[in-house]
Write an enzyme that holds these catalytic residues in place. Structure first.
Site, short mmCIF file in Angstrom:
data_model
loop_
_atom_site.label_atom_id
_atom_site.label_comp_id
_atom_site.label_asym_id
_atom_site.label_seq_id
_atom_site.Cartn_x
_atom_site.Cartn_y
_atom_site.Cartn_z
N ASP A 1 0.82 -1.22 0.00
CA ASP A 1 0.00 0.00 0.00
C ASP A 1 0.85 1.27 0.00
OD1 ASP A 1 -2.28 -1.47 -0.04
OD2 ASP A 1 -2.89 -1.05 2.02
N SER B 1 -4.09 -8.40 9.27
CA SER B 1 -3.42 -7.10 9.28
C SER B 1 -2.64 -7.01 10.59
CB SER B 1 -4.46 -5.98 9.19
OG SER B 1 -3.88 -4.76 9.57
N ASP C 1 -5.71 4.61 13.78
CA ASP C 1 -4.37 5.14 13.56
C ASP C 1 -4.36 6.45 12.80
OD1 ASP C 1 -3.18 3.11 15.01
OD2 ASP C 1 -3.19 1.75 13.30
N ARG D 1 1.81 5.84 17.41
CA ARG D 1 1.37 6.81 16.39
C ARG D 1 1.75 8.25 16.70
NH1 ARG D 1 1.10 1.83 14.70
NH2 ARG D 1 0.09 1.62 12.69
N1 ARG Z 1 -6.79 -1.88 17.51
C1 ARG Z 1 -5.47 -1.52 17.87
C2 ARG Z 1 -5.40 -0.04 18.16
O1 ARG Z 1 -6.21 0.68 17.69
C3 ARG Z 1 -4.46 -1.96 16.86
C4 ARG Z 1 -4.37 -1.17 15.60
C5 ARG Z 1 -3.37 -1.79 14.70
N2 ARG Z 1 -3.13 -1.01 13.56
C6 ARG Z 1 -2.98 -1.52 12.35
N3 ARG Z 1 -2.80 -0.67 11.38
N4 ARG Z 1 -3.08 -2.81 12.09
O2 ARG Z 1 -4.56 0.43 18.87
#
Ligand code: ARG
Length: 407
Positions: A15, A183, A132, A103
């Site tokens: 991506d 993912s 994110d 992040r």
């Molecule tokens: N649900 C978790 C959070 O919001 C994990 C997010 C993981 N991010 C990803 N792009 N796979 O903190």
């Protein structure tokens, strides 16, 4: 500031590689930014440096004007994971916020890189459905609201077949691996696994979802005890601290299957999602830190801090790391962390971490006061007076109910 220079948070995956190429085709000078948050070192493994160099070279090969690789492991652990540890930060009581803590750091790095290269914009590859995007963009806006923040995959979702077709057409290398069933996001504080068969919360997580924690069949039969030292809230194990401590704990706790979490959680954007995590080090460290706080902090501090800790986790999850409330809570936690010194013994066995001992030179636990044996220093008579006064309102109420005064 150059409006045609953009800094892209670049993972090297399909991506973000497609995004990099698309920005170039739109006439941008692209600076690819890759942060090393210890994903590959999280288990004290090797090969991380070469893998990240390859990501950098891929960006340059695709035509990026420059590709920046930042080793942010220590900064991540010191500035993000440790404050979260002092807040015992667990979202909805269980998730140590590994992705959420990374992040705002990525946002800082995007802004720092944009300033260095005079770029007018930054970009990321998050979709419009997740947490994110919120965390990165709130971070960027909080630091430099003049920077434009682009989220192409939110503006125009990209299906996998379209991404592959674009990649073929424009010479973007496609890794010849089987389609990824999940993912994944990972850093030293934990690994998150979502999507695929996990989208049905009734499906038990398949063993192939896990990479850092041993399956029940592969765990050692015997328990293992480790002793974590805390000095003013800062943990170490066998003299190792910082990110290397976190990596070492991921390995030893992961070997015993510690840190698996399966959670239907509430996303910032309002929906519920099923997430699976493996967070061996963070789960163990938070358990140890909480146990030591129980011995070193006063009852009132503990009661009040529990509420603050929960709020802290919400702030981090919701992308509000840069908010003054988070900074204020850090100051509150720091005022107590100074007293959180001592040792905690953890027993690791078959997926569980159990506290089996706590001691502290500054501990408030007094055996002389607590003992039922000889040498009891507690004033038993004082308890009688305490009860008489503490019960006064309740007794008054009961008397009034028995003998109502009719006006
Ligand atoms: N649900 C978790 C959070 O919001 C994990 C997010 C993981 N991010 C990803 N792009 N796979 O903190």
């Amino acid at each position: 500031m150059n409006d045609k220079t953009i800094v892209l948070a670049y993972s090297g995956g399909l991506d973000t590689s497609v995004l990099l190429k698309r920005f170039i085709l739109e006439g941008y000078d692209v600076i690819a930014l890759t942060a090393d948050l210890g994903e590959s070192d999280a288990i004290a493994g090797g090969g991380a440096a070469q893998a990240l160099q390859a990501v950098r070279e891929k960006a340059l090969h695709l035509g990026a004007r420059d590709a920046v690789l930042v080793d942010a492991k220590q900064r991540f652990v010191e500035d993000f994971a440790m404050p979260a540890l002092h807040a015992n930060a667990l979202y909805e009581g269980v998730y140590p916020l590994s992705a959420a803590l990374s992040r705002p750091l990525i946002a800082q790095l995007l802004v720092e890189t944009a300033h260095k290269y005079g770029a007018g914009a930054v970009a990321h590859g998050c979709t419009g459905k997740g947490n994110d995007q919120v965390r990165i963009e709130l971070g960027v806006r909080a630091i430099d609201p003049n920077l434009q923040c682009r989220a192409p995959l939110r503006e125009q979702p990209l299906s996998r077949p379209d991404a592959i077709a674009f990649a073929r057409e424009h010479g973007v290398p496609i890794a010849h691996t089987a389609e990824k069933p999940y993912s994944i996001d990972a850093n030293l504080w934990g690994r998150s696994i979502e999507a695929g068969v996990l989208e049905d919360p009734w499906n038990a997580p398949p063993e192939d979802a896990y990479a850092w924690t041993a399956s029940p069949q592969a765990r050692p039969a015997q328990p293992e005890s480790i002793v974590i030292d805390f000095s003013a809230g800062v943990p170490s194990w066998n003299g190792v601290s910082g990110w290397q401590l976190v990596a070492a704990l991921n390995a030893v706790c992961g070997k015993h299957g510690v840190g698996r979490i399966d959670l239907v959680e509430d996303r910032v954007v309002g929906l519920k999602s099923r997430e699976v995590y493996e967070c061996p080090a963070s789960v163990a460290l938070i358990a140890a830190h909480k146990a030591l706080e129980r011995v070193t902090l006063t009852r009132d501090e503990l009661r009040f801090k529990a509420q603050c800790d929960d709020r802290y986790a919400q702030l981090v999850y919701d992308g509000l790391w840069m908010s003054p409330l988070r900074t204020a809570l850090d100051a509150f936690n720091a005022s107590m962390a100074a007293r959180v010194s001592g040792q905690v013994r953890l027993q690791l066995h078959q997926g569980s971490v159990v506290i089996t001992g706590v001691k502290s030179p500054l501990g408030l636990y007094s055996e002389a006061l607590a003992t039922y044996g000889n040498g009891d220093a507690f004033d038993h008579h004082a308890a009688g007076g305490f009860i008489a006064l503490q019960s006064l309102p309740l007794e008054t109420l009961a008397h009034a109910a028995q003998h109502p005064v009719h006006a």
